[in-house]
Design a protein around this motif. Sequence first.
Motif, short mmCIF file in Angstrom:
data_model
loop_
_atom_site.label_atom_id
_atom_site.label_comp_id
_atom_site.label_asym_id
_atom_site.label_seq_id
_atom_site.Cartn_x
_atom_site.Cartn_y
_atom_site.Cartn_z
N LYS A 4 0.83 -1.19 0.00
CA LYS A 4 0.00 0.00 0.00
C LYS A 4 0.87 1.25 0.00
O LYS A 4 1.79 1.37 0.81
CB LYS A 4 -0.87 -0.02 1.26
N ILE A 6 1.56 4.97 1.06
CA ILE A 6 1.14 5.81 2.17
C ILE A 6 1.90 7.12 2.09
O ILE A 6 3.12 7.14 1.87
CB ILE A 6 1.42 5.12 3.52
N MET A 71 -0.40 -3.60 9.08
CA MET A 71 -0.58 -2.55 8.07
C MET A 71 -1.41 -1.41 8.64
O MET A 71 -1.08 -0.24 8.43
CB MET A 71 -1.24 -3.11 6.81
N LYS A 72 -2.45 -1.73 9.37
CA LYS A 72 -3.30 -0.69 9.95
C LYS A 72 -2.49 0.20 10.90
O LYS A 72 -2.58 1.42 10.83
CB LYS A 72 -4.47 -1.32 10.69
N GLU A 75 0.11 2.30 8.89
CA GLU A 75 -0.56 3.37 8.16
C GLU A 75 -1.00 4.48 9.10
O GLU A 75 -0.81 5.66 8.81
CB GLU A 75 -1.76 2.83 7.41
N GLU A 76 -1.56 4.13 10.24
CA GLU A 76 -1.99 5.15 11.22
C GLU A 76 -0.80 5.98 11.68
O GLU A 76 -0.88 7.19 11.79
CB GLU A 76 -2.69 4.50 12.41
N SER A 79 0.75 8.13 8.54
CA SER A 79 -0.12 9.20 8.05
C SER A 79 -0.53 10.14 9.17
O SER A 79 -1.21 11.14 8.93
CB SER A 79 -1.35 8.62 7.36
#
Length: 81
Positions: A4, A6, A71-72, A75-76, A79
């Motif tokens: 992904k 980001i 991944m969650k 990403e948090e 970002s």
Amino acid sequence: MIRKPITIGISNGLEARPIALLVQVASQYASNIYLESQEKKVNAKSIMGLGLDAGESVTVSVEGEDEVEAMKSIEEYLSNK
């Protein structure tokens, strides 16, 4: 495997302190986690040599038994949500 793109949302980008915190986040998971930017690919659990500014994009790849959760979290963190 999950891949992904980001966009870095950390105001100072990935400098020494934010990188150390990223390693802590990544190290909580059994999955292999890599960050790729341009021609560099680094292990997020021992990240060295990848400096990124806020607004730059990085591709994160995660593979393993807890890849969705990993991944969650990555990403948090990246970002800055």
